[in-house]
Structure formats: structure tokens, C-alpha cells
Design a protein around this motif. Structure first.
Motif, short mmCIF file in Angstrom:
data_model
loop_
_atom_site.label_atom_id
_atom_site.label_comp_id
_atom_site.label_asym_id
_atom_site.label_seq_id
_atom_site.Cartn_x
_atom_site.Cartn_y
_atom_site.Cartn_z
N VAL A 637 30.51 27.96 23.86
CA VAL A 637 30.87 28.75 24.93
C VAL A 637 30.67 30.49 24.59
O VAL A 637 30.50 31.08 25.69
CB VAL A 637 32.19 28.35 25.26
CG1 VAL A 637 32.91 29.49 26.42
CG2 VAL A 637 32.50 27.11 25.62
N MET A 641 28.78 32.52 27.46
CA MET A 641 29.54 33.69 27.86
C MET A 641 28.28 34.99 27.90
O MET A 641 28.40 35.72 28.80
CB MET A 641 30.72 34.16 27.30
CG MET A 641 31.99 33.32 27.36
SD MET A 641 33.44 33.81 26.19
CE MET A 641 34.21 32.33 26.52
N ASP A 647 22.67 26.14 32.28
CA ASP A 647 24.06 25.53 32.67
C ASP A 647 23.36 24.08 32.97
O ASP A 647 22.61 23.76 33.83
CB ASP A 647 24.22 26.05 34.02
CG ASP A 647 25.63 25.60 34.67
OD1 ASP A 647 25.99 24.33 34.35
OD2 ASP A 647 25.95 26.01 35.80
N HIS A 670 33.09 23.92 29.60
CA HIS A 670 33.14 24.49 30.71
C HIS A 670 33.43 25.93 30.89
O HIS A 670 34.32 26.27 30.22
CB HIS A 670 34.09 23.71 31.55
CG HIS A 670 33.94 23.97 33.14
ND1 HIS A 670 33.11 23.28 33.96
CD2 HIS A 670 34.72 24.79 33.58
CE1 HIS A 670 33.37 23.93 35.21
NE2 HIS A 670 34.25 25.03 34.89
N TYR A 671 32.69 26.61 31.47
CA TYR A 671 33.13 28.08 31.69
C TYR A 671 32.30 28.65 33.03
O TYR A 671 31.30 28.45 33.29
CB TYR A 671 32.28 28.98 30.59
CG TYR A 671 32.40 30.34 30.52
CD1 TYR A 671 33.72 30.91 30.60
CD2 TYR A 671 31.20 31.26 30.87
CE1 TYR A 671 33.80 32.36 30.70
CE2 TYR A 671 31.31 32.51 30.97
CZ TYR A 671 32.37 33.14 30.93
OH TYR A 671 32.61 34.48 31.07
N ASN A 672 33.44 29.32 33.70
CA ASN A 672 32.93 29.99 34.99
C ASN A 672 31.98 29.16 35.80
O ASN A 672 30.97 29.48 36.08
CB ASN A 672 32.11 31.41 34.55
CG ASN A 672 32.20 32.47 35.54
OD1 ASN A 672 32.94 32.07 36.61
ND2 ASN A 672 31.39 33.56 35.62
N GLY A 745 42.50 31.25 35.07
CA GLY A 745 41.98 31.43 33.52
C GLY A 745 42.13 32.61 32.95
O GLY A 745 41.52 33.12 32.05
N PRO A 910 40.63 24.46 26.70
CA PRO A 910 39.43 25.02 27.59
C PRO A 910 38.96 26.58 26.88
O PRO A 910 39.92 26.84 26.16
CB PRO A 910 39.98 25.41 28.92
CG PRO A 910 41.08 24.58 29.36
CD PRO A 910 41.86 24.27 27.79
N ASN A 911 37.81 26.94 27.19
CA ASN A 911 37.35 28.12 26.52
C ASN A 911 37.49 29.36 27.44
O ASN A 911 36.60 28.92 28.62
CB ASN A 911 36.32 27.98 25.62
CG ASN A 911 36.37 27.32 24.20
OD1 ASN A 911 37.13 28.04 23.49
ND2 ASN A 911 35.81 26.13 23.96
N VAL A 912 37.96 30.43 27.37
CA VAL A 912 37.79 31.42 28.05
C VAL A 912 37.52 32.78 27.38
O VAL A 912 37.89 32.85 26.01
CB VAL A 912 39.12 31.79 28.92
CG1 VAL A 912 39.43 30.30 29.75
CG2 VAL A 912 40.28 31.97 27.99
N LEU A 971 38.30 32.86 36.86
CA LEU A 971 37.51 31.48 36.31
C LEU A 971 37.86 30.13 36.95
O LEU A 971 39.17 30.15 37.66
CB LEU A 971 37.61 31.53 34.81
CG LEU A 971 37.17 32.82 34.00
CD1 LEU A 971 37.74 32.69 32.51
CD2 LEU A 971 35.66 32.82 34.08
#
Length: 985
Positions: A637, A641, A647, A670-672, A745, A910-912, A971
Motif C-alpha cells: 500500500v 499511495m 489498480d 485496498h486504498y482510495n 478513513g 485496513p491501510n490508510v 477514503l
């Protein structure tokens, strides 16, 4: 490169060469002289007068009562003539590899019983003729009872080894001339062998005392399916001494062959072996035969893959005439310093004489020419008839058996003392020590000082025995010596334990670690020489100048571009970087060449990537791969970022491919509004429990945390404990319905009543219930002091590989959960994940997607998982994230069921941007509350503030929030709130 830099490199290289040459000539390594000859102790010896149900102690008791080896005829029990059997067992009449009237035991706990009559009382050995069914990589395991009882503990975990061989000979080479490891084939055949312990901890097969008259033998299957042809109790086969055997040799007649005759067996060319992981290896030097010459040449065998007790290898050879011969071996034992590795040596399936029941190979940094010889250095002579013969070498731990038995006794005694001290003082860890109170533990626990004195003396005897066994000062036993010093302190002042409650568990752990170290018996073998007596083969061993030449050559090769070769470089292929070892990369390349390229027409270069950081560095160099595998979630991730990944939602069939995996394992990637990776492997957290100890305590494995709290009172009152890794608070949060981030997020989701309740539950385990904050769970679980706890995949491997003595005494279950109003128990938990990604810089993203789909497919993951374990053993068990492939790996049914039940509740965080602060601050909060005594609410509130501060900082860095605080969309955090039932059929 400037001239100055080149000059410096030459100078540095020259200095290094001088250092290496000096080490070669003036640092020959420690010379040790391990004891050779007959064993110091026999299997029936109980030198420390231990009281237990181990085979040696039971056999010693039988012999003290006058039991002697039986004489006379075998007592045969044909398989078809059973007196009783489990449901579904029947005689198979048709021929099975030449045998008729056999019995098949194919399910766990299948059993057959045989009634038999013993004509005279005595000690017997038991022969069994069996043939394992293919389909598993592990040995068949079974149990034996006589008249309804296990005669000794080892009868609960017996084994039948399989026969394996290399599938291709000679080996093939890749495009660069490197050897390719051959496939492994199981050689299914009937074998008759005397029943012995599975871990080769004894010199000879088991003896069973049987009184005259009627008896019943019960054989119970434990793991794996096998055919049984017959069983037979027989008079023990006695192994004579070399002196006795040599006296029986025929007089030496003048031979027709040259007196200097010798023949060479290349050790890597094994005819049979007990385990597919006993492999030919590459020495990576020019000192083994054939030399490497800068290539990967599979020119030796064994090494670190040939160290577990009971593993064997066999070679075939031929002698030209009847007569006497000597055996010499080119070996290197550079793995266990100041220790010896032991091998039982057989010729034509029999140990020739007692001196070869456990022959020692001493530590040495270089290759040695070991002539099998007596304690005075005189080579043994073997009388061999003209023609073909077999030589086999079995890893044995028999010389260490007295030590490991003493260690087990000491650990059990320390565990008992520790439990009593806890009950008397109420002190479980250093956090609750009352420094103002004085204790008199001798008065409270009469005899405690004598117990410490006995333990110290027992351990001193072990050090003395090790010094004799290894022929050195046993400096590797420094941990034992330190434990002796601590026990002497406690003999003088046992009250120390009131202020240092961690002291006894620390000694237990030290002794347990030494047991594991001593059980490891690695040995590399290059060549075996069969020669006429007196032939000098010293010229076959590399001398000092050859070693020096090899050192310089190896050093020079480090400047070659081929030295750091990580894989193929086909310019027409897509490039895949793999963050794993060379064994994985090599096998992946083979599978891609065999399956993927012919099917798709897409060539693949599978290259080794030593570090994930190379992906970040490669961005600046412009030399990025198309696909990268073996990445953790944070790295994946992190790249997403920075707009460095594709994707995967852009591919039309992504939705169908994603259904292979638990939605909770996709969360971290999963990101944005995008998904940037497919999971490859995932670990799992499950509950391990000792069935024997919980049965003794009258406790069932807890289904919920409330049940665990109720059980802890009984567990801890009896001197035992529960374990949960201190950093694993995720289950409490998820099981209470907490989200780690708000729906957009942008902020921490931990500022809720449910979150504070979760944090309190987590910390109360340590502050209120007093479970250990840190512990080597594997060691404590093995010795029984912590009979229940939560751990991961690595613990399963350790217990399966290194703790055979409790193989029938532990199970796995899902972790405790929260019971909801519906009655369902929610067991949400996470685990580490590795994944595959596609780099955005790739000009062949469609081809890369084809490869990623292929690699994560059920068929390929199952094939790879089975093959990597086949080549390298159980320690390479592939924990694939594809559940359907996972089911096709060789998991025992009970353990697979527990894992799949827990898998339903898998969910990671989740990753933010800035999300790394969540785990960090939760750890800080735990430390403040558990170690510092800070109120749980105050501590968590402080961490929430720090998390939000870092989240805002990173959101501004990535343009999600303006410097004035204006939000641009936020997010999306996917919601996973239902148990996953797996892939739809």
C-alpha cells in the motif's frame, strides 16, 4: 568509475585477500576428539536414577527384575488373523505389490488387535511388515498397546518411514549451466523393520517384556494410511563388538585385485532415503567433487537438511572380491560448533558392530577425510562378499538421550517448584513484587533447598558427560553452567524467587533450548570411499594450497556480474521479482517454464529480490519488474499511495479472481477505491492446547473469553498458565465490533465505548489475570508449563517437527470469541499476509495480470505448496492464501478443520496514510497500562490523539486534506462483518 575509486577497491580487495589467507593458514579451527568405540551408556541404563515412563527407565526396571533377552522361535501374527478390529477394517485378499491377505488402516484411530501366546517370558523385539500408501509427505505414525496398556511413553508415537528417490539422474541444467534439483518420487514397496523410536533416541530397536502365556497386541493408526502384512515378536538381534566381529572374519587370502584398489561413491547419488527433504545440495565452492566452477552444482548431500533424528540415506556399491575393506568419508560438520553429529551406520541393513550404533563426526570448518575407526584411530575392517552391497546412515540422537532425559526431568521439577512458589507467594511476575516483605520459602515449602541442590548436581553431571562425549570442554553448554550457578544461588537463598519470579522460567527455557540444539545433528557428505585396508586416500582431500586457491577464486567471483545472478534475463519475458529464498525462486521458474509459458506463450524471468526496499530504489533507476511477489501489506500500500502500482480493478475479471480469497485478507491492499494486490500467503492465529493436561484438569478448550476467564482460575491454581502474544489485541477490537478507522478513513475509529472496553479486556489479561507478558510459548507448551495459548503458523511447524514426544498430546482449535445474541461465537482475528503486485511502470501489465492470476490459482498454488515441501521438508509448508489450494496440502484432518473454522473469521486492519501509527500507538498504550500502571482509558485516549495527529499529517502530504483542514473526498474503508464460507462451489 573514477581511477581513485578503482584504486581504493583494488587496495581493499588486496587487504581482504591477505586477511583470508592468514585465516586459512593460521586459524585451522578447533580440534576435537569425540569419544569413539562402544556407547558410554546402553538403552537400559538409567544413570541419573530418573523415575518416569520413558523407555530407558521402563527397560531398566524390567532388567533389574531379572528380565533377559528371549530365545527361540518367532511369534508370528499374520495381518488377516486379527482377533478384533475397528469398524470398516477387513482383510484384503487380492495382491498388493505381491502380498495377499493384508489389512489396510487408512483412517486416524483405525485399529486391529491380535491375540498371541508367548512360550517363555523375556524381552522381545517386534517386527512389522508394512507398506505406506502414497499421498503424504510425512511418515506414517501409529501406536502400540500390549494388554490394553502402553508399555512405555514412546509406544504412543511410533513411525514407519517412506522410501524416496530422485526422479531424474543425472540432473539437468538450466540455461546458465546451473544444476536443477530433480523431482522426488516415492518408491512404494513392502519393508520389514524392527519397531524403534521415531526420533532415533535409542541405539537399538525397542525391547518388549512379555510374560509367558496369552497376550493381546493392539495397533492403532495415528497419521497416514498403510497396509499391514504381518507382525512378529522375535528374539532380539544382538549387536556384537568390533573385537568379536573381527575375530569371526575369514582368514585373509591373497586377492586378485590391486592392494591399492578403492572405489568412490558420490554422496549426492543416493539410491533411497527416508524423507524427500534429504536432498543433494550445492557446496558453492571448488573443494567438493565435482567442483562448482562458479555454477550451482549439486555436489554434496545433507547439511542442514539432514539433521533430524531418524532420517536416513542409502547408497549402493560393489566390491570385486570377498575380503576385508575399509570405509572413508569426506565430510564437513561446520554447523554445530563444539558438538558432534552422530550417525548409525549399516551395511546391507544391519549394524556391523556396536561401535557403529552412533558414530561421531566432530565439528570442523573444512572438509575432513573421516576413516571409520576405533577410539585409537585404527580403521575398522569390514568383511564383504563379492558383489553388490548397500550402505546406510541414520541420524541418531542416542548418545544425547541421557542428557535430554535429565533435562526433561529438571524442567518438570522446576515447573513444579515454580507452581508451588506462585501459590505460596501469589507473585506471578516482577510487576507485583512486594519489596517490603520478607519471605522464608524453606519454611513455607519444606525441602525446597534440597530440590535445588539435587537439580544443580544433576546438571553438573550432564556437563561432565558432555565433556566426555564431545572430547572438549563443552563450551556450548554455557547456558547449562549458568543455570547451575543460579540453582546454587537458590540453594543458599531461595527467597530470591520472591523478587525474581522470572528466574525459574528462564532456567526452564535455557534447558529447553539446549535440548533443541542437541537434537540437531547436521552433516554434509561429499564422497564415500570403499578401499582395501591401508590404502592412503589423503590426496583426495583438498590441502592448504587448494583451500587458499578456492578462497581467492571465490573472492574474485564476487566481482563478476554472474555472482549476483538472481534468475533468468530473457529480454522477451516479463520480469517477476520474488522476496523469498533461492529455493522458492528456482521452483517458481520451473513451474512457469513447465506450465505458464506453454499455456500462454508468455515467457517469464523469475528473479530473487533480497529486500522489498529494492522496489523503492528501482523507481529512481528505472529498472522495475513487471510483477513483485512476497510483499507485506504495508509495502504494497505504501507503493500504491505513491501511484507506483496498477489498480487491479482495471482488469475485467478481477472480481472473479478476488473471490479466491477471504475478503478480510483483501482489506489491507485496498486504498482510495482501488485494490492493489492479490494475497499469496497468510498466517493464522489459532489456539493450541495440551489434551493430556486439560483432561487432567477437567477443562475443555474454551469457546469464548468468558469461558477462558473461568478456566484460568483452575489453570493457574494448579501452577499452569495461558499465553497470548502481548501485541495481539486485534481480536478484542474486532470481536466487539470496533472499526479501526472512521468510514471516511480520515480519523481513528478507536474513540468509542466499545473500543475502550476492548482495550480493557486486552490489558486485563495481563494486569488482572496475570498471564505472562513474554514467553517462549513453544518451549513452555512443549514442557507443559503453559498448556494452552494462542499462537501462529510457526508454532505449528515447531511442534510438528521438533516435539515428537507430545505428538499425540496436543490439538488446535479456533481462538475464543464473543457470543452474540444469535448464539454465534464471533472469532475475528488477523495474521500476517504476503502478496503479489503489478508495477505501474510495466509496459506489459496485461501479461503481468495473466501471470498473477495463474500464480494465485488453486492448481498452481497446490502444486507449488506440495513441491516445495517435497523438496525441503515440513519446515517449508506453504501457507497459501488460496483456501481451496490450502485444503490440498498434506494437513491432518483435525488440524485442517480447526484452521478452516478460524479462517472464516480472518480480518486484517485496513491501510490508510499514516496508518502505521495505529499499531505503534496501541503498543505504546499497552505498555503504559500493563507495565506502567496508567489507567486504561487515559492511556488509550493519549494514543488516539497521536494517531489522529499522524493521520492528518499524512493526509496533507498525499493531498487528501488541505493545510487549512479542508477535506477532498476522503477514503473508502470496505466493511467485512460476516464470516466467510469459502469459495462457492
Amino acid at each position: 568509475m573514477s581511477f581513485l575509486i578503482q584504486k581504493r577497491m583494488v587496495v581493499i580487495g588486496f587487504v581482504l585477500v591477505l586477511i583470508i589467507l592468514a585465516a586459512t593458514f593460521y586459524w585451522p579451527g578447533q580440534k576435537v576428539h569425540p569419544v569413539r568405540g562402544e556407547p558410554l551408556f546402553n538403552d537400559a541404563d538409567n544413570p541419573w536414577n530418573l523415575q518416569g515412563n520413558d523407555y530407558s527407565q521402563v527397560l531398566s526396571g524390567w532388567m533389574k527384575q531379572g528380565a533377559q533377552d528371549a530365545q527361540g522361535q518367532d511369534v508370528l501374527m499374520p495381518a488377516a488373523e486379527y482377533s478384533n478390529a475397528a469398524e470398516g477394517i477387513s482383510t484384503i485378499k487380492e495382491a498388493k505389490e505381491g502380498k495377499t491377505d493384508v489389512v489396510l488402516l487408512k483412517r486416524e484411530n483405525d485399529w486391529v488387535e491380535y491375540a498371541f501366546t508367548i512360550p517363555e517370558a523375556g524381552l522381545y523385539q517386534l517386527r512389522a511388515q508394512t507398506m505406506p500408501l502414497p499421498g503424504s509427505l510425512e511418515p506414517v505414525r501409529f501406536r502400540l498397546k500390549v494388554d490394553g496398556q502402553f508399555p512405555f511413553d514412546e509406544a504412543k508415537y511410533l513411525a514407519i518411514s517412506r522410501n524416496w528417490k530422485d526422479g531424474i539422474s543425472p540432473v539437468k541444467q538450466d540455461e546458465r549451466g546451473n544444476d536443477i534439483r530433480p523431482p522426488q518420487l516415492e518408491d512404494q514397496q513392502w519393508t520389514e523393520q524392527l519397531v524403534a523410536d521415531a526420533n532415533a533416541e535409542y541405539y537399538e530397536p525397542f525391547r518388549w517384556y512379555l510374560s509367558a502365556g496369552q497376550h493381546v497386541l493392539r495397533l492403532e493408526a495415528s497419521q497416514g494410511a498403510f497396509y499391514l502384512s504381518h507382525l512378529a515378536f522375535a528374539a532380539p538381534e544382538k549387536v556384537a563388538s568390533y573385537k568379536e566381529i573381527k575375530a569371526s572374519y575369514a582368514a585373509e587370502s591373497k586377492g586378485s585385485i590391486d592392494a591399492n584398489w578403492y572405489d568412490t561413491i558420490e554422496a549426492e547419488q543416493m539410491t533411497l532415503k527416508s524423507d524427500s527433504s534429504v536432498q543433494m545440495q550445492a557446496s558453492y565452492d571448488d573443494l567438493a567433487n565435482p567442483p562448482s566452477n562458479g555454477k550451482i552444482v549439486l555436489n554434496v548431500m545433507g547439511g542442514d537438511h539432514w539433521k533430524q533424528g531418524g532420517k536416513w540415506a542409502e547408497w549402493s556399491f560393489e566390491v570385486p572380491e570377498d575380503g576385508r575393506y575399509e570405509l572413508q568419508m569426506k565430510v564437513k560438520q561446520s554447523y554445530s560448533k563444539e558438538m558432534s553429529s552422530f550417525r548409525q551406520i549399516k551395511i546391507d541393513g544391519k549394524v556391523p558392530f556396536r561401535e557403529l550404533l552412533a558414530y561421531p563426526f566432530a565439528y570442523s570448518r573444512e572438509w575432513q577425510l573421516e576413516a571409520l575407526s576405533d577410539g585409537k584411530g585404527k580403521p575398522f575392517e569390514f568383511y564383504l562378499a563379492k558383489g553388490k552391497h548397500t550402505l546406510s546412515m541414520i541420524v541418531t540422537q542416542a548418545p544425547l538421550r541421557p542428557v535430554t532425559e535429565a533435562m526433561k526431568e529438571a524442567i518438570a521439577e522446576l515447573q513444579d517448584i515454580n507452581g508451588t512458589v506462585r501459590l505460596v507467594t501469589g507473585i506471578r511476575d516482577a510487576g507485583v513484587v512486594d519489596k517490603n516483605r520478607d519471605w522464608n520459602l524453606e519454611a513455607s515449602i519444606p525441602g525446597i533447598t534440597n530440590r535445588f541442590e539435587r537439580l544443580a548436581s544433576l546438571l553438573e553431571e550432564q556437563v561432565s558427560y558432555l565433556q566426555t562425549l564431545y572430547g572438549n570442554d563443552a563450551n556450548g553448554a554455557s547456558g547449562i553452567r549458568n543455570s547451575i550457578d543460579q540453582l546454587r544461588q537458590l540453594t543458599e537463598k531461595p527467597e530470591i524467587l520472591a523478587s525474581r519470579p522470572e528466574m525459574l522460567p528462564s532456567i526452564q527455557e535455557t534447558l529447553g533450548m539446549y535440548m533443541n540444539q542437541a537434537a540437531s545433528q547436521p552433516l554434509a557428505l561429499d564422497q564415500i570411499f570403499v578401499s582395501k585396508p591401508g590404502v592412503d586416500l589423503a590426496h583426495l582431500l583438498p590441502g592448504r594450497w587448494k583451500i587458499m586457491q578456492n578462497t581467492i577464486t571465490t573472492f574474485a567471483r564476487t566481482f563478476s556480474p554472474n555472482y549476483n545472478y538472481k534468475g533468468q534475463r530473457n529480454p522477451e519475458a516479463i520480469t517477476v521479482w520474488v522476496n523469498r529464498g533461492r529455493d522458492y525462486v528456482t521452483l517458481m521458474q520451473q513451474l512457469a517454464d513447465e506450465l505458464f509459458t506453454p499455456e500462454t506463450g508468455i515467457s517469464v524471468n523469475v528473479n530473487l529480490m533480497p529486500s522489498q526496499q529494492q522496489l523503492f530504489l528501482s523507481q529512481s533507476s528505472g529498472r522495475q519488474p513487471d510483477v513483485a511477489l512476497g510483499l507485506d501489506a504495508a509495502t504494497s500500500v505504501d507503493l500504491a499511495m505513491r501511484n507506483a502500482l496498477v489498480d487491479l480493478r482495471q482488469f475485467a475479471d478481477y472480481g472473479n479472481i478476488a473471490k479466491r480469497f477471504h475478503p478480510g485478507s483483501l482489506l489491507p491492499f485496498h486504498y482510495n477505491h482501488g485494490d492493489y494486490a492479490l494475497p499469496e500467503t497468510q498466517s493464522f492465529n489459532v489456539m493450541f492446547y495440551r489434551t493430556d493436561i486439560l483432561r487432567q484438569l477437567g477443562i475443555k478448550p474454551p469457546e469464548t473469553w468468558d469461558e477462558l476467564y473461568d478456566s484460568l482460575q483452575t489453570i493457574q491454581q494448579q501452577g499452569y498458565d495461558f499465553f497470548m502474544p502481548s501485541g495481539n489485541g486485534l481480536p478484542f477490537f474486532y470481536q466487539n465490533g470496533v472499526s479501526f478507522y472512521t468510514a471516511d478513513g480520515l480519523k481513528s475509529g478507536l474513540d468509542t465505548p466499545e473500543s475502550f472496553q476492548s482495550f480493557r479486556q486486552w490489558t486485563d489479561l495481563y494486569t488482572v489475570y496475570g498471564i505472562p507478558k513474554e514467553a517462549n510459548f513453544y518451549m513452555h507448551f512443549r514442557n507443559g508449563s503453559i498448556p494452552i495459548g494462542i499462537s501462529d503458523f510457526n508454532t505449528y511447524l515447531q511442534l510438528t517437527m521438533a516435539a515428537p514426544e507430545i505428538s499425540d498430546s496436543w490439538e488446535m482449535a479456533p481462538i475464543p470469541g464473543m457470543k452474540k445474541e444469535s448464539g454465534e461465537v464471533e472469532r475475528w482475528a488477523g495474521g500476517s499476509i504476503q502478496a503479489g503486485i503489478i508495477m505501474k511502470s510495466s509496459k506489459r501489465s496485461e501479461d503481468a495480470w495473466q501471470f498473477l492470476k495463474w500464480w494465485t490459482s488453486t492448481e498452481v498454488q497446490a502444486r507449488f505448496g506440495n513441491d516445495i515441501e517435497l523438496y525441503n521438508g515440513l519446515e517449508f509448508r506453504w501457507n497459501t492464501a488460496n483456501q481451496e489450494a490450502f485444503k490440498r496440502l498434506p494437513w491432518p484432518a483435525k488440524q485442517l478443520s480447526a484452521i478452516l473454522e478460524q479462517w472464516k473469521w480472518f480480518k486484517e486492519i485496513p491501510n490508510v496514510p499514516g496508518g502505521y501509527f495505529t499499531a505503534r500507538e496501541l503498543s505504546f498504550a499497552w505498555n503504559r497500562t500493563v507495565l506502567g500502571g496508567v489507567n486504561y482509558r487515559e492511556s488509550l485516549e493519549q494514543s488516539i490523539r497521536e494517531i489522529n495527529r499522524e493521520l492528518l499529517h499524512k493526509q496533507q502530504e498525499f493531498g487528501l486534506v488541505d493545510k487549512d483542514g479542508t477535506t477532498h473526498g476522503g477514503l473508502d474503508i470496505p466493511v467485512v462483518d460476516r464470516a466467510w464460507e469459502g469459495v462457492e462451489p
